[in-house]
Write a protein that holds these residues in place. Structure first.
Motif, PDB file in Angstrom:
ATOM      1  N   LEU A   1      -2.382  -1.354  -8.136  1.00  0.00           N
ATOM      2  CA  LEU A   1      -3.586  -0.541  -9.012  1.00  0.00           C
ATOM      3  C   LEU A   1      -3.279   0.501  -9.741  1.00  0.00           C
ATOM      4  N   ILE A   2      -2.218   1.356  -9.123  1.00  0.00           N
ATOM      5  CA  ILE A   2      -2.044   2.616  -9.762  1.00  0.00           C
ATOM      6  C   ILE A   2      -0.447   2.698 -10.433  1.00  0.00           C
ATOM      7  N   ARG A   3      -0.041   1.617 -10.585  1.00  0.00           N
ATOM      8  CA  ARG A   3       1.255   1.432 -11.156  1.00  0.00           C
ATOM      9  C   ARG A   3       1.542   2.098 -12.396  1.00  0.00           C
ATOM     10  N   PRO A   4       0.466   2.050 -13.604  1.00  0.00           N
ATOM     11  CA  PRO A   4       0.494   2.585 -14.853  1.00  0.00           C
ATOM     12  C   PRO A   4       0.478   3.986 -14.748  1.00  0.00           C
ATOM     13  N   LEU A   5      -0.289   4.479 -13.733  1.00  0.00           N
ATOM     14  CA  LEU A   5      -0.242   6.072 -13.526  1.00  0.00           C
ATOM     15  C   LEU A   5       0.936   6.598 -13.195  1.00  0.00           C
ATOM     16  N   VAL A   6       1.696   5.687 -12.194  1.00  0.00           N
ATOM     17  CA  VAL A   6       2.943   6.232 -11.919  1.00  0.00           C
ATOM     18  C   VAL A   6       3.986   6.369 -12.957  1.00  0.00           C
ATOM     19  N   MET A   7       3.864   5.536 -13.810  1.00  0.00           N
ATOM     20  CA  MET A   7       4.910   5.398 -15.045  1.00  0.00           C
ATOM     21  C   MET A   7       4.747   6.296 -16.049  1.00  0.00           C
ATOM     22  N   THR A   8       3.272   6.841 -16.073  1.00  0.00           N
ATOM     23  CA  THR A   8       3.029   7.879 -17.030  1.00  0.00           C
ATOM     24  C   THR A   8       3.196   9.337 -16.330  1.00  0.00           C
ATOM     25  N   GLY A   9       3.343   9.248 -15.045  1.00  0.00           N
ATOM     26  CA  GLY A   9       3.616  10.612 -14.493  1.00  0.00           C
ATOM     27  C   GLY A   9       2.190  11.280 -13.956  1.00  0.00           C
ATOM     28  N   ASN A  10       1.266  10.516 -14.239  1.00  0.00           N
ATOM     29  CA  ASN A  10      -0.221  11.312 -13.585  1.00  0.00           C
ATOM     30  C   ASN A  10      -0.478  11.174 -12.420  1.00  0.00           C
ATOM     31  N   VAL A  11       0.281  10.198 -11.701  1.00  0.00           N
ATOM     32  CA  VAL A  11       0.387  10.322  -9.996  1.00  0.00           C
ATOM     33  C   VAL A  11       1.734  10.244  -9.675  1.00  0.00           C
ATOM     34  N   PHE A  12       2.047  10.850  -8.394  1.00  0.00           N
ATOM     35  CA  PHE A  12       3.353  10.526  -7.675  1.00  0.00           C
ATOM     36  C   PHE A  12       3.120  10.132  -6.493  1.00  0.00           C
ATOM     37  N   LEU A  13       4.236   9.603  -5.977  1.00  0.00           N
ATOM     38  CA  LEU A  13       4.061   8.776  -4.650  1.00  0.00           C
ATOM     39  C   LEU A  13       4.515   9.975  -3.608  1.00  0.00           C
ATOM     40  N   ILE A  14       4.031   9.872  -2.469  1.00  0.00           N
ATOM     41  CA  ILE A  14       4.270  10.773  -1.373  1.00  0.00           C
ATOM     42  C   ILE A  14       4.464   9.841   0.055  1.00  0.00           C
TER      43      ILE A  14
ATOM     44  N   SER B   1       0.819  -1.333  -0.174  1.00  0.00           N
ATOM     45  CA  SER B   1       0.020  -0.017  -0.066  1.00  0.00           C
ATOM     46  C   SER B   1       1.066   1.349   0.001  1.00  0.00           C
ATOM     47  N   VAL B   2       0.611   2.318  -0.847  1.00  0.00           N
ATOM     48  CA  VAL B   2       1.375   3.472  -0.857  1.00  0.00           C
ATOM     49  C   VAL B   2       0.429   4.584  -0.685  1.00  0.00           C
ATOM     50  N   PHE B   3       0.944   5.714  -0.244  1.00  0.00           N
ATOM     51  CA  PHE B   3       0.039   6.966  -0.704  1.00  0.00           C
ATOM     52  C   PHE B   3       0.730   7.622  -1.908  1.00  0.00           C
ATOM     53  N   PHE B   4      -0.193   8.480  -2.344  1.00  0.00           N
ATOM     54  CA  PHE B   4      -0.020   8.887  -3.815  1.00  0.00           C
ATOM     55  C   PHE B   4      -1.019   9.979  -3.714  1.00  0.00           C
ATOM     56  N   LYS B   5      -0.529  10.879  -4.678  1.00  0.00           N
ATOM     57  CA  LYS B   5      -1.444  12.277  -5.178  1.00  0.00           C
ATOM     58  C   LYS B   5      -1.361  12.169  -6.534  1.00  0.00           C
ATOM     59  N   VAL B   6      -2.658  12.680  -7.177  1.00  0.00           N
ATOM     60  CA  VAL B   6      -2.955  12.836  -8.497  1.00  0.00           C
ATOM     61  C   VAL B   6      -2.318  14.140  -8.983  1.00  0.00           C
ATOM     62  N   ALA B   7      -1.598  13.987 -10.077  1.00  0.00           N
ATOM     63  CA  ALA B   7      -1.156  15.338 -10.671  1.00  0.00           C
ATOM     64  C   ALA B   7      -1.769  15.977 -11.721  1.00  0.00           C
ATOM     65  N   ASN B   8      -2.668  15.149 -12.380  1.00  0.00           N
ATOM     66  CA  ASN B   8      -3.339  15.627 -13.561  1.00  0.00           C
ATOM     67  C   ASN B   8      -4.805  15.383 -13.505  1.00  0.00           C
ATOM     68  N   ASP B   9      -5.649  16.022 -14.286  1.00  0.00           N
ATOM     69  CA  ASP B   9      -6.936  15.502 -14.603  1.00  0.00           C
ATOM     70  C   ASP B   9      -7.178  14.319 -15.249  1.00  0.00           C
ATOM     71  N   ILE B  10      -7.231  13.080 -14.818  1.00  0.00           N
ATOM     72  CA  ILE B  10      -7.094  11.986 -15.594  1.00  0.00           C
ATOM     73  C   ILE B  10      -8.549  11.110 -15.675  1.00  0.00           C
ATOM     74  N   ASN B  11      -9.428  11.672 -14.852  1.00  0.00           N
ATOM     75  CA  ASN B  11     -10.621  10.895 -14.986  1.00  0.00           C
ATOM     76  C   ASN B  11     -10.497   9.338 -15.078  1.00  0.00           C
ATOM     77  N   GLU B  12      -9.766   9.033 -14.094  1.00  0.00           N
ATOM     78  CA  GLU B  12      -9.564   7.614 -13.708  1.00  0.00           C
ATOM     79  C   GLU B  12     -10.399   7.157 -12.825  1.00  0.00           C
ATOM     80  N   ILE B  13     -11.010   5.989 -12.886  1.00  0.00           N
ATOM     81  CA  ILE B  13     -11.777   5.234 -11.789  1.00  0.00           C
ATOM     82  C   ILE B  13     -11.065   3.852 -11.534  1.00  0.00           C
ATOM     83  N   ILE B  14     -10.773   3.817 -10.143  1.00  0.00           N
ATOM     84  CA  ILE B  14     -10.006   2.447  -9.550  1.00  0.00           C
ATOM     85  C   ILE B  14     -11.198   1.636  -9.100  1.00  0.00           C
ATOM     86  N   THR B  15     -11.302   0.433  -9.384  1.00  0.00           N
ATOM     87  CA  THR B  15     -12.283  -0.642  -8.725  1.00  0.00           C
ATOM     88  C   THR B  15     -11.373  -1.483  -7.809  1.00  0.00           C
TER      89      THR B  15
END
Length: 228
Positions: free
Chosen positions: A215-228, A181-195
């Motif tokens: 669950l958010i690994r692809p978003l980390v790789m694209t830079g849409n979210v970053f870990l905190i 489990s990781v904390f992360f912050k959304v960096a862009n308007d991505i309209n992503e829904i995690i189920t």
């Protein structure tokens, strides 16, 4: 050209110089923020992340220029005290940048040490490494193989010697725990829904969340979210 034209031309050049300087300062600050965020994300991620090669190259080049400036102007300290304060500020900035770079690289080397065999056998992971990191990993892998062979592998039946053996349903290769489990912050308007089970979580810009890394690994790789 009269005096008014000369003054206007001088003012125009000064404004251009100031504008260029402000733009460069903004780029430097943005790169430092990216470096700090890359370090935090690397520390928080269970797996090694892609090496920020272009970012590090820009920062290291500026760092070299600052060090050369300090070395050159240190000679003038005996002649004037005016530059002393400026050099102290620059030295503090150099130390801060060095701290971030060293810790960023140490975190990556720690993961390479822990997951050497996994990285060595996975093309996707190899692509994340810098050339120097790849060289380090290959040498570390050779040392591990040599050590294990001398200590115990050569005494075992040949079928039990492979370092990547996964027979019997047991994987002998240490791998990153992507379920962490990781904390992360959304960096862009991505309209992503995690189920997650029956729950649907919409990720909103600047929102902070806690969930499984995979669950958010692809978003980390694209830079849409970053870990905190």
């Amino acid at each position: 050209m009269d005096i008014d034209d000369i003054l206007k031309d001088f003012e125009r050049q000064a404004n251009q110089s100031t504008s260029s300087s402000n733009f460069e300062n903004q780029l430097r600050q943005e790169d430092l923020q990216k470096l700090q965020q890359s370090w935090i994300s690397e520390r928080s991620s269970p797996e090694i992340l892609p090496y920020e090669i272009e970012l590090l190259e820009r920062i290291l080049l500026r760092l070299k220029e600052k060090i050369e400036f300090i070395e050159y102007n240190s000679i003038e300290l005996q002649k004037t005290k005016d530059i002393k304060l400026k050099l102290m500020i620059i030295e503090s900035e150099v130390q801060r940048i060095n701290f971030l770079i060293r810790n960023y690289l140490r975190t990556r080397l720690y993961k390479i040490d822990n997951f050497t065999i996994y990285i060595h056998n996975t093309d996707e992971e190899l692509k994340k490494l810098a050339p120097t990191e790849l060289e380090y990993m290959e040498r570390h892998f050779e040392i591990l193989v040599e050590l294990y062979n001398k200590q115990f592998l050569l005494k075992l039946p040949e079928a039990l010697r492979p370092l990547d053996d996964n027979s019997g349903g047991i994987n002998m290769v240490p791998e990153p725990n992507l379920s962490t489990s990781v904390f992360f912050k959304v960096a862009n308007d991505i309209n992503e829904i995690i189920t997650i089970g029956d729950e649907h979580i919409e990720l909103t810009n600047n929102g902070i969340y806690l969930m499984s890394y995979k669950l958010i690994r692809p978003l980390v790789m694209t830079g849409n979210v970053f870990l905190i």
